[in-house]
Design an enzyme around this catalytic site. Sequence first.
Site, mmCIF file in Angstrom:
data_model
loop_
_atom_site.group_PDB
_atom_site.id
_atom_site.type_symbol
_atom_site.label_atom_id
_atom_site.label_comp_id
_atom_site.label_asym_id
_atom_site.label_seq_id
_atom_site.Cartn_x
_atom_site.Cartn_y
_atom_site.Cartn_z
ATOM 1 N N GLU A 117 0.803 -1.218 0.000
ATOM 2 C CA GLU A 117 0.000 0.000 0.000
ATOM 3 C C GLU A 117 0.840 1.274 0.000
ATOM 4 O O GLU A 117 0.585 2.199 -0.754
ATOM 5 C CB GLU A 117 -0.930 0.011 1.227
ATOM 6 C CG GLU A 117 -2.124 -0.912 1.128
ATOM 7 C CD GLU A 117 -3.191 -0.362 0.187
ATOM 8 O OE1 GLU A 117 -3.066 0.782 -0.271
ATOM 9 O OE2 GLU A 117 -4.162 -1.083 -0.090
ATOM 10 N N SER A 118 1.829 1.319 0.876
ATOM 11 C CA SER A 118 2.529 2.592 1.117
ATOM 12 C C SER A 118 4.031 2.456 1.219
ATOM 13 O O SER A 118 4.699 3.446 1.540
ATOM 14 C CB SER A 118 2.010 3.210 2.422
ATOM 15 O OG SER A 118 2.340 2.354 3.524
#
Length: 374
Positions: A117-118
Amino acid sequence: MKRLAPLTLALSLAYSAAQAGTFSSYDDASLQVGQQLMQSNGLLLRNGDDVWKRIREGYQLTEVDSELVRRHERMYSAKPEYLKRTLTRGQRYLFHIMNEVERRGMPTEIALLPLVESAFNPTAVSGAKAAGLWQFMPATGRHYGLEQTFWYDGRRDVLGATNAALDYLENLYAMFGDWNLALASYNWGEGNVSRALERNRAKGLPETFEAIRMPNETRNYVPKLLAVRNILAEPERFGLKLDKFDNRPYFVAVSTGKHMDIDVAAKLAGMSLDEFKALNPAFNRPIYAHKPGRQLLVPASKAELFEKNLAEYREPLLSWQVYTAQSGDNIDELAQRHGMSVERLRNVNGLASNSLAPGQPLLLAALSSQTASP
């Protein structure tokens, strides 16, 4: 770590009624949150002394789209130093995430989802305005109780966003009964996945992750996670050398009952400002705005130092004041009155222009006569 004793607020700020709700006084709820975190971190839910081993022992996901998984394995293994840096950054958060994942009986691959995700960057913001380790969209974040105000964005809160993400994923699994479909829903939305399944049902096609039509981003989403899972299962085979990841908490939660400058809090913990922000990235302004249930995260090794330094600190903890913009206010005059440059005033308050709207909250450098001593 010793429990922090309740401390009297260092200063009183003359806020409007709306702002007073934001900067609350000390409450035992904050200490309770910190104690719960320490108890959770003290519970090693699997045997062994290496978090990488814990993760491998809890794998549960079935592989889908093997060709895509192989492609992403090659992609990640082609950049082993990047992958290692990302995993090293994630070690700030992974012990806590693993505890929460295991406590819920979820597949331990879920603990690696922030890498996809990040890249384990708690300040990451996507083009679609998703934010934080778990990349919550604003509306989904609010739905799962993540506060988003002028002062604070709970989507970037390490503890709050982790709990919200795991709640969301558990709800998705309860809805679909399949972790791969739950993960696809986390990326694409449960409504989209439900409609894709309905289309397959109407056509007599399989109602599985591999069989439904979805955007390329979602099609690759689960294979990326599975690729990371497989690489961590056999890192040497993929040219990745992982150092031992000690099975103990990196951070603990502390609560002070005080508002304070973020740079002062970092100083009290003996940390660089960047490292402090990496653990406490949810604050939109350069202050820790205290309220019941809110806490600061500091490395476990720094908690006693933070407590000692806070008890002995005799300088003002807060160098800012809150101001509500009035009709006719001029940003140049406000900046001059408070000894700030216009650029600094705009940056601190996230202003895109020099225009001010009546009722707009502003953070201004406190005038010396308005800065109370503890």
